[in-house]
Design a protein around this motif. Structure first.
Motif, PDB file in Angstrom:
ATOM      1  N   ALA A   1     -54.358 -22.038  44.302  1.00 34.17           N
ATOM      2  CA  ALA A   1     -54.985 -22.230  43.167  1.00 34.17           C
ATOM      3  C   ALA A   1     -53.610 -23.083  42.359  1.00 34.17           C
ATOM      4  CB  ALA A   1     -55.148 -20.704  42.208  1.00 34.17           C
ATOM      5  N   CYS A   2     -53.962 -23.365  40.957  1.00 34.46           N
ATOM      6  CA  CYS A   2     -52.971 -24.101  40.178  1.00 34.46           C
ATOM      7  C   CYS A   2     -52.609 -23.303  39.009  1.00 34.46           C
ATOM      8  CB  CYS A   2     -53.442 -25.410  40.176  1.00 34.46           C
ATOM      9  SG  CYS A   2     -53.728 -26.322  41.338  1.00 34.46           S
ATOM     10  N   GLY A   3     -51.454 -23.548  38.316  1.00 34.17           N
ATOM     11  CA  GLY A   3     -51.406 -23.137  36.890  1.00 34.17           C
ATOM     12  C   GLY A   3     -51.601 -21.512  36.740  1.00 34.17           C
ATOM     13  N   THR A   4     -52.390 -21.347  35.570  1.00 32.50           N
ATOM     14  CA  THR A   4     -52.935 -20.075  35.376  1.00 32.50           C
ATOM     15  C   THR A   4     -53.551 -19.152  36.591  1.00 32.50           C
ATOM     16  OG1 THR A   4     -52.669 -20.329  32.964  1.00 32.50           O
ATOM     17  CG2 THR A   4     -54.245 -18.886  33.608  1.00 32.50           C
ATOM     18  N   ALA A   5     -54.473 -20.101  37.143  1.00 31.95           N
ATOM     19  CA  ALA A   5     -55.031 -19.515  38.017  1.00 31.95           C
ATOM     20  C   ALA A   5     -54.157 -19.167  39.308  1.00 31.95           C
ATOM     21  CB  ALA A   5     -56.218 -20.499  38.767  1.00 31.95           C
TER      22      ALA A   5
ATOM     23  N   ILE B   1     -59.143 -20.355  43.439  1.00 33.94           N
ATOM     24  CA  ILE B   1     -59.332 -19.723  42.164  1.00 33.94           C
ATOM     25  C   ILE B   1     -59.492 -20.964  41.239  1.00 33.94           C
ATOM     26  CG2 ILE B   1     -58.597 -17.901  40.586  1.00 33.94           C
ATOM     27  CD1 ILE B   1     -57.091 -16.517  42.366  1.00 33.94           C
ATOM     28  N   SER B   2     -60.445 -21.201  40.470  1.00 32.29           N
ATOM     29  CA  SER B   2     -60.283 -22.206  39.589  1.00 32.29           C
ATOM     30  C   SER B   2     -61.368 -21.863  38.492  1.00 32.29           C
ATOM     31  CB  SER B   2     -60.878 -23.450  40.339  1.00 32.29           C
ATOM     32  OG  SER B   2     -60.897 -24.583  39.625  1.00 32.29           O
ATOM     33  N   GLN B   3     -60.952 -22.156  37.313  1.00 32.82           N
ATOM     34  CA  GLN B   3     -61.953 -21.964  36.336  1.00 32.82           C
ATOM     35  C   GLN B   3     -62.851 -23.115  36.124  1.00 32.82           C
ATOM     36  OE1 GLN B   3     -63.753 -22.587  32.824  1.00 32.82           O
ATOM     37  NE2 GLN B   3     -62.231 -24.072  32.988  1.00 32.82           N
ATOM     38  N   SER B   4     -62.317 -24.319  36.340  1.00 31.60           N
ATOM     39  CA  SER B   4     -63.387 -25.468  36.149  1.00 31.60           C
ATOM     40  C   SER B   4     -64.204 -25.807  37.304  1.00 31.60           C
ATOM     41  CB  SER B   4     -62.382 -26.800  35.903  1.00 31.60           C
ATOM     42  OG  SER B   4     -61.429 -27.109  36.949  1.00 31.60           O
ATOM     43  N   GLY B   5     -63.662 -25.501  38.780  1.00 28.93           N
ATOM     44  CA  GLY B   5     -64.329 -25.633  39.854  1.00 28.93           C
ATOM     45  C   GLY B   5     -64.185 -27.114  40.094  1.00 28.93           C
ATOM     46  N   GLU B   6     -63.341 -27.902  39.356  1.00 25.88           N
ATOM     47  CA  GLU B   6     -62.877 -29.303  39.327  1.00 25.88           C
ATOM     48  C   GLU B   6     -61.692 -29.885  39.981  1.00 25.88           C
ATOM     49  OE1 GLU B   6     -65.702 -31.040  40.249  1.00 25.88           O
ATOM     50  OE2 GLU B   6     -67.286 -29.932  39.226  1.00 25.88           O
ATOM     51  N   THR B   7     -60.658 -28.798  39.871  1.00 23.65           N
ATOM     52  CA  THR B   7     -59.221 -29.008  40.161  1.00 23.65           C
ATOM     53  C   THR B   7     -59.063 -29.742  41.501  1.00 23.65           C
ATOM     54  OG1 THR B   7     -58.655 -27.506  38.553  1.00 23.65           O
ATOM     55  CG2 THR B   7     -56.845 -28.266  40.181  1.00 23.65           C
ATOM     56  N   MET B   8     -58.436 -31.017  41.618  1.00 29.50           N
ATOM     57  CA  MET B   8     -58.447 -31.851  42.762  1.00 29.50           C
ATOM     58  C   MET B   8     -57.575 -31.212  43.866  1.00 29.50           C
ATOM     59  SD  MET B   8     -59.749 -34.150  44.240  1.00 29.50           S
ATOM     60  CE  MET B   8     -60.833 -35.229  43.199  1.00 29.50           C
TER      61      MET B   8
ATOM     62  N   ALA C   1     -60.720 -24.420  24.877  1.00 31.01           N
ATOM     63  CA  ALA C   1     -59.313 -24.524  24.694  1.00 31.01           C
ATOM     64  C   ALA C   1     -58.580 -25.073  25.840  1.00 31.01           C
ATOM     65  CB  ALA C   1     -58.427 -23.328  23.935  1.00 31.01           C
ATOM     66  N   VAL C   2     -57.615 -25.909  25.880  1.00 28.87           N
ATOM     67  CA  VAL C   2     -56.961 -26.402  27.107  1.00 28.87           C
ATOM     68  C   VAL C   2     -56.203 -25.164  27.722  1.00 28.87           C
ATOM     69  CG1 VAL C   2     -55.204 -27.780  28.063  1.00 28.87           C
ATOM     70  CG2 VAL C   2     -56.955 -29.007  26.789  1.00 28.87           C
ATOM     71  N   ALA C   3     -55.470 -24.295  26.807  1.00 34.16           N
ATOM     72  CA  ALA C   3     -54.755 -23.193  27.532  1.00 34.16           C
ATOM     73  C   ALA C   3     -55.767 -22.117  27.960  1.00 34.16           C
ATOM     74  CB  ALA C   3     -53.739 -22.726  26.749  1.00 34.16           C
ATOM     75  N   SER C   4     -55.564 -21.660  29.160  1.00 32.92           N
ATOM     76  CA  SER C   4     -56.667 -20.657  29.719  1.00 32.92           C
ATOM     77  C   SER C   4     -56.502 -19.365  29.183  1.00 32.92           C
ATOM     78  CB  SER C   4     -56.707 -20.711  31.276  1.00 32.92           C
ATOM     79  OG  SER C   4     -57.398 -19.993  31.818  1.00 32.92           O
ATOM     80  N   THR C   5     -57.205 -18.821  28.825  1.00 31.50           N
ATOM     81  CA  THR C   5     -57.027 -17.341  28.335  1.00 31.50           C
ATOM     82  C   THR C   5     -57.995 -16.282  28.768  1.00 31.50           C
ATOM     83  OG1 THR C   5     -58.385 -17.539  26.147  1.00 31.50           O
ATOM     84  CG2 THR C   5     -55.815 -17.871  26.319  1.00 31.50           C
TER      85      THR C   5
ATOM     86  N   LEU D   1     -45.762 -19.976  30.918  1.00 36.66           N
ATOM     87  CA  LEU D   1     -46.507 -21.067  30.999  1.00 36.66           C
ATOM     88  C   LEU D   1     -47.080 -21.549  29.582  1.00 36.66           C
ATOM     89  CD1 LEU D   1     -47.721 -23.262  32.544  1.00 36.66           C
ATOM     90  CD2 LEU D   1     -49.443 -21.840  33.255  1.00 36.66           C
ATOM     91  N   LYS D   2     -47.562 -20.220  28.951  1.00 38.96           N
ATOM     92  CA  LYS D   2     -48.482 -20.364  27.860  1.00 38.96           C
ATOM     93  C   LYS D   2     -47.440 -21.182  26.524  1.00 38.96           C
ATOM     94  CE  LYS D   2     -52.485 -19.774  28.500  1.00 38.96           C
ATOM     95  NZ  LYS D   2     -52.421 -19.932  29.815  1.00 38.96           N
ATOM     96  N   LEU D   3     -46.261 -20.531  26.730  1.00 40.82           N
ATOM     97  CA  LEU D   3     -45.373 -21.176  25.421  1.00 40.82           C
ATOM     98  C   LEU D   3     -44.959 -22.465  25.745  1.00 40.82           C
ATOM     99  CD1 LEU D   3     -44.385 -19.498  23.249  1.00 40.82           C
ATOM    100  CD2 LEU D   3     -42.180 -19.042  24.373  1.00 40.82           C
ATOM    101  N   LYS D   4     -44.856 -23.060  27.078  1.00 37.39           N
ATOM    102  CA  LYS D   4     -44.491 -24.334  27.677  1.00 37.39           C
ATOM    103  C   LYS D   4     -45.352 -25.165  26.944  1.00 37.39           C
ATOM    104  CE  LYS D   4     -42.311 -22.887  31.863  1.00 37.39           C
ATOM    105  NZ  LYS D   4     -42.296 -22.718  33.051  1.00 37.39           N
ATOM    106  N   GLU D   5     -46.914 -24.982  27.250  1.00 35.35           N
ATOM    107  CA  GLU D   5     -47.870 -25.939  27.297  1.00 35.35           C
ATOM    108  C   GLU D   5     -48.295 -25.793  25.680  1.00 35.35           C
ATOM    109  OE1 GLU D   5     -51.526 -24.995  29.225  1.00 35.35           O
ATOM    110  OE2 GLU D   5     -51.097 -23.019  29.327  1.00 35.35           O
ATOM    111  N   LEU D   6     -48.178 -24.944  24.968  1.00 30.23           N
ATOM    112  CA  LEU D   6     -48.650 -24.527  23.264  1.00 30.23           C
ATOM    113  C   LEU D   6     -47.415 -24.915  22.515  1.00 30.23           C
ATOM    114  CD1 LEU D   6     -50.874 -21.397  23.634  1.00 30.23           C
ATOM    115  CD2 LEU D   6     -51.515 -24.101  23.684  1.00 30.23           C
TER     116      LEU D   6
HETATM  117  C1  F6R Z   1     -52.987 -23.087  31.822  1.00 33.09           C
HETATM  118  C2  F6R Z   1     -53.990 -23.962  32.096  1.00 33.09           C
HETATM  119  C3  F6R Z   1     -53.989 -24.648  33.608  1.00 33.09           C
HETATM  120  C4  F6R Z   1     -54.916 -24.447  34.649  1.00 33.09           C
HETATM  121  C5  F6R Z   1     -54.874 -25.283  35.996  1.00 33.09           C
HETATM  122  C6  F6R Z   1     -56.085 -24.668  37.179  1.00 33.09           C
HETATM  123  O1  F6R Z   1     -53.243 -22.576  30.553  1.00 33.09           O
HETATM  124  O2  F6R Z   1     -55.006 -23.920  31.875  1.00 33.09           O
HETATM  125  O3  F6R Z   1     -52.502 -24.227  34.400  1.00 33.09           O
HETATM  126  O4  F6R Z   1     -55.003 -23.002  34.912  1.00 33.09           O
HETATM  127  O5  F6R Z   1     -54.986 -26.435  35.903  1.00 33.09           O
HETATM  128  O6  F6R Z   1     -57.134 -25.062  36.304  1.00 33.09           O
HETATM  129  P1  F6R Z   1     -58.644 -24.539  37.063  1.00 33.09           P
HETATM  130  O7  F6R Z   1     -58.548 -22.907  36.768  1.00 33.09           O
HETATM  131  O8  F6R Z   1     -59.575 -25.195  36.212  1.00 33.09           O
HETATM  132  O9  F6R Z   1     -58.512 -24.926  38.471  1.00 33.09           O
END
Ligand code: F6R
Length: 369
Positions: free
Chosen positions: A56-60, A103-110, A154-158, A241-246
């Motif tokens: 996964a990436c980032g928050t995921a 794990i991916s919120q968007s399902g599109e993270t390359m 919102a861009v930041a994932s919660t 991470l939340k503090l960096k990005e926001l």
């Molecule tokens: C942080 C954030 C990003 C995503 C990352 C993965 O707040 O939103 O770090 O978590 O880009 O994105 P998904 O989950 O869509 O694969």
């Protein structure tokens, strides 16, 4: 569309109790056991799994780090977790007994998509944990467990993060249930406790005013450190991470035990340090160790912001600011301890005049490698 909130992020933070409840809905049977037939991976295939790899990436990715603690504890299957962008370039060892969880919120993270394609080419089975119906990652996976956070704008994932945690716990508990481990009773108790999570999150949300006030008072801080142990370590990384990005601030999350191996040199008079304290019940050794970490940094001038369970009095003397969270079992604490960190970052960024829904240089879905 923001439902009376100034920002989508505030709305999405507030929606977390419902997002978590919706993600649990229909997945716990009347007998208190999990019903995850939707996974469409047979019990015998799940019993054959000898390694779990999470990408996964980032928050995921932080959700995946927490999942590792849960999976190894409840199933005794070795579990690795890696950022998707590193995973496939190091020639990972995978075969048909490996379960890869993407794990991916968007399902599109390359990056995540490329990692899962690589895993499938090696014969591994891939399970997607995803928030977006019909997106590419679940379409290309062998199985999918959807999170039901609803659209995250919102861009930041919660709220997606909390539901990813729920999905990870469900997978870990289900693997434990199917394979039958010595933790059978604990598994049933935790499934029951998961049902209380929405109420616990609601309780945290109701007590966030002092956190907002604190965040506003730190708008001029140059840096904020976050410390945790066990599942509190990924929570610390998520807070940073939340503090960096926001807020576009320097922030780092560390494993508290690593402090003495370097980062403690960063501590200076007035530096805000957020510490996520594990429950004093359960694995109490973790708790005692972090109490000494708090003492160490405070003795060197840090301004300590301590997130601790209700009733944990041992930390109080060393906390410049004390943020209370409801008591939970050790592994489930991230469902409540993350929430104040989200509120903190959102408020601090707003105090600095930043656009929290649309931070600079970031996109909601990262479809390039
Ligand atoms: C942080 C954030 C990003 C995503 C990352 C993965 O707040 O939103 O770090 O978590 O880009 O994105 P998904 O989950 O869509 O694969």
């Amino acid at each position: 569309e923001k439902g009376g909130y100034d920002y989508f992020m505030l709305k999405e933070i507030a929606e977390q109790p419902k997002a978590v409840a919706d993600t649990l809905l229909g997945r716990i049977g009347t007998d208190g056991r999990l019903t995850l037939d939707e996974l469409r991976i047979s019990a015998s295939d799940l019993r054959r799994v000898d390694k779990v790899v999470i990408v996964a990436c980032g928050t995921a990715f932080h959700a995946g780090m927490i999942a590792k603690y849960a999976i190894e504890h409840w199933t005794r299957i070795p579990c690795e977790v890696e950022v998707a962008s590193e995973f496939r370039y190091r020639d990972p060892i995978l075969d048909d007994r490996t379960l890869v969880i993407a794990i991916s919120q968007s399902g599109e993270t390359m990056d995540t998509l490329m990692a899962l394609r690589h895993a499938r080419e090696q014969g591994a089975k891939v399970l997607a944990i995803c928030n977006t119906n019909g997106s590419t990652i679940p379409r290309e996976s062998d199985a999918v467990l959807y999170t039901h956070a609803g659209p995250e704008v919102a861009v930041a994932s919660t709220k997606a993060f909390l539901t990813q945690l729920v999905a990870c716990y469900l997978v870990a508990l289900y693997l434990g249930q199917v394979r039958g481990t010595k933790w059978g009773d604990e598994i049933l108790a935790v499934i029951k406790e998961l049902g209380d999570a929405p109420t616990h999150i609601e309780q945290v949300l109701e007590t966030m005013e002092p956190v907002r006030e604190l965040a506003r008072s730190l708008a001029d801080a140059k840096s904020v450190l976050f410390l945790g142990r066990h599942v509190g370590f990924p929570v610390a990384m998520e807070g940073a991470l939340k503090l960096k990005e926001l807020a576009y601030m320097h922030a780092e999350g560390f494993a508290a035990g690593e402090l003495k191996h370097g980062p403690i040199a960063l501590i200076e008079e007035g530096l805000p340090v957020v510490v996520v304290v594990p429950s004093p019940r359960g694995r109490s050794i973790l708790h005692d160790k972090i109490v000494s970490n708090i003492q160490e940094i405070r003795a060197r001038g840090a301004r300590t912001i301590v997130i601790a369970e209700e009733g944990d009095e041992a930390v109080a003397p060393y906390a410049d600011h004390l943020i209370r969270i409801p008591a939970t079992s050790t592994l489930l604490q991230p469902l409540v301890s993350t929430v104040p960190l989200q509120v903190f970052a959102c408020e601090l960024a707003t105090a600095k005049g930043h656009e929290v829904d649309q931070p600079r240089n970031l996109a909601k879905s990262v479809t390039v490698e």
